[in-house]
Write a protein that holds these residues in place. Sequence first.
Motif, PDB file in Angstrom:
ATOM      1  N   VAL A  25      29.355 -22.182  35.425  1.00 14.48           N
ATOM      2  CA  VAL A  25      29.521 -21.412  34.518  1.00 14.48           C
ATOM      3  C   VAL A  25      29.198 -20.392  34.044  1.00 14.48           C
ATOM      4  CG1 VAL A  25      29.206 -24.021  33.069  1.00 14.48           C
ATOM      5  CG2 VAL A  25      27.330 -23.054  33.323  1.00 14.48           C
ATOM      6  N   LEU A  26      28.544 -19.473  34.889  1.00 13.96           N
ATOM      7  CA  LEU A  26      28.727 -17.902  34.642  1.00 13.96           C
ATOM      8  C   LEU A  26      28.592 -18.248  36.128  1.00 13.96           C
ATOM      9  CD1 LEU A  26      24.493 -18.173  33.637  1.00 13.96           C
ATOM     10  CD2 LEU A  26      26.790 -17.483  32.395  1.00 13.96           C
ATOM     11  N   LYS A  27      29.704 -16.967  36.159  1.00 19.24           N
ATOM     12  CA  LYS A  27      30.281 -16.328  37.540  1.00 19.24           C
ATOM     13  C   LYS A  27      30.207 -15.355  38.148  1.00 19.24           C
ATOM     14  CE  LYS A  27      34.463 -19.648  36.133  1.00 19.24           C
ATOM     15  NZ  LYS A  27      35.577 -19.493  35.763  1.00 19.24           N
ATOM     16  N   GLY A  28      28.506 -14.917  38.402  1.00 19.88           N
ATOM     17  CA  GLY A  28      28.251 -13.444  38.871  1.00 19.88           C
ATOM     18  C   GLY A  28      28.021 -12.373  38.371  1.00 19.88           C
ATOM     19  N   MET A 218      31.432 -11.557  26.653  1.00 21.03           N
ATOM     20  CA  MET A 218      31.718 -12.601  27.871  1.00 21.03           C
ATOM     21  C   MET A 218      32.744 -13.388  27.713  1.00 21.03           C
ATOM     22  SD  MET A 218      27.812 -14.256  28.568  1.00 21.03           S
ATOM     23  CE  MET A 218      28.311 -15.404  30.298  1.00 21.03           C
ATOM     24  N   ASP A 219      33.349 -13.786  28.572  1.00 25.19           N
ATOM     25  CA  ASP A 219      33.865 -15.292  28.495  1.00 25.19           C
ATOM     26  C   ASP A 219      34.310 -15.877  29.701  1.00 25.19           C
ATOM     27  OD1 ASP A 219      36.468 -16.152  27.686  1.00 25.19           O
ATOM     28  OD2 ASP A 219      38.346 -14.827  27.895  1.00 25.19           O
ATOM     29  N   GLY A 220      34.745 -17.115  30.063  1.00 20.11           N
ATOM     30  CA  GLY A 220      34.984 -17.393  30.603  1.00 20.11           C
ATOM     31  C   GLY A 220      33.832 -17.699  31.992  1.00 20.11           C
ATOM     32  N   GLY A 221      32.426 -17.517  31.982  1.00 17.38           N
ATOM     33  CA  GLY A 221      31.178 -17.258  32.523  1.00 17.38           C
ATOM     34  C   GLY A 221      31.377 -15.360  33.292  1.00 17.38           C
ATOM     35  N   VAL A 222      31.987 -14.584  32.835  1.00 13.79           N
ATOM     36  CA  VAL A 222      32.385 -13.486  33.212  1.00 13.79           C
ATOM     37  C   VAL A 222      31.499 -12.439  32.402  1.00 13.79           C
ATOM     38  CG1 VAL A 222      33.075 -13.908  35.178  1.00 13.79           C
ATOM     39  CG2 VAL A 222      34.236 -12.863  33.202  1.00 13.79           C
ATOM     40  N   ILE A 223      31.337 -11.482  32.004  1.00 11.30           N
ATOM     41  CA  ILE A 223      31.380 -10.542  31.115  1.00 11.30           C
ATOM     42  C   ILE A 223      32.076  -9.611  31.829  1.00 11.30           C
ATOM     43  CG2 ILE A 223      29.568  -8.411  30.498  1.00 11.30           C
ATOM     44  CD1 ILE A 223      27.019  -9.759  31.191  1.00 11.30           C
ATOM     45  N   VAL A 224      33.237  -9.661  30.309  1.00  8.75           N
ATOM     46  CA  VAL A 224      34.568  -9.183  30.670  1.00  8.75           C
ATOM     47  C   VAL A 224      34.439  -7.723  30.138  1.00  8.75           C
ATOM     48  CG1 VAL A 224      36.755  -9.219  29.282  1.00  8.75           C
ATOM     49  CG2 VAL A 224      36.169 -11.419  30.343  1.00  8.75           C
TER      50      VAL A 224
END
Length: 249
Positions: A25-28, A218-224
């Motif tokens: 859920v958090l991708k880096g 944020m979207d999909g576990g990343v800061i876009v």
Amino acid sequence: MTTTASATPAIQVSDLHKYFGDNEVLKGIDFRVDQGQVVCVIGPSGSGKSTLLRCVNRLEEPTSGRILVEGIDITDPETDLDAVRSRIGMVFQQFNLFPHMDVLANLCVAQRRVKKRSRDEAVQVARANLAKVGLSEKEKAYPAHLSGGQQQRVAIARALSMDPDMMLFDEPTSALDPELVGDVLSIMKDLAAEGMTMMVVTHEMGFAREVGDRLAFMDGGVIVEEGDPRQVLADPQHDRTKAFLSKVL
Ligand code: ADP
Ligand code: MG
């Protein structure tokens, strides 16, 4: 001169990953809040905003990565988590007041237990913070007899009574009737003006634009995308940000 304390970021998150089971859920995440800054986090439901916020005071255990709070690595098993947490005030969507205690007792209990303050001192601090949120006349009221907006203001006063260095807000106005949102936002705005360091997950774009020093989407576990709130809101660079903002603005 040597480096001053104020140069240390309040919060510095580096390459944070969080899994729930197989679900990443958090991708880096790389994320930073400087002292005295207000950083707002927006994004669709399920994007990981609450998980990020909750990792900052270890309500969630990060899977990997590093989180420094005022330079202290809270992912280090040697760190005294209680000491770090006592510097961080949390305000949630649901106000989480103790229903069987009146307002004053709600504001005193953690001061007594965690800060080891005397009853008199705790009451004095509580009253000062109730005055700050405009609820001095409610100190004997029970939460059930307050509006949602008043309960949230009490929750803010309770967090402030612990003298935190920073405040984390997780959608503090999302559970409120629309006519009560403004009072809570105006207290948050006052806090920001006093120089409180704040990380605010919110859907209130007006607040983000007016009060935020930075805005992260944020979207999909990343800061876009991240930047000056006025710029991000007026001229988003990424398609996902554009799509989200077109739905909420
Ligand atoms: P947001 O606050 O942006 O709505 P969350 O951080 O609450 O997003 O959730 C991100 C993702 O993590 C969602 O898919 C959610 O279902 C999942 N999740 C959150 N908390 C838990 C948990 N305690 N156990 C399992 N999955 C969770
Ligand atoms: Mg959330």
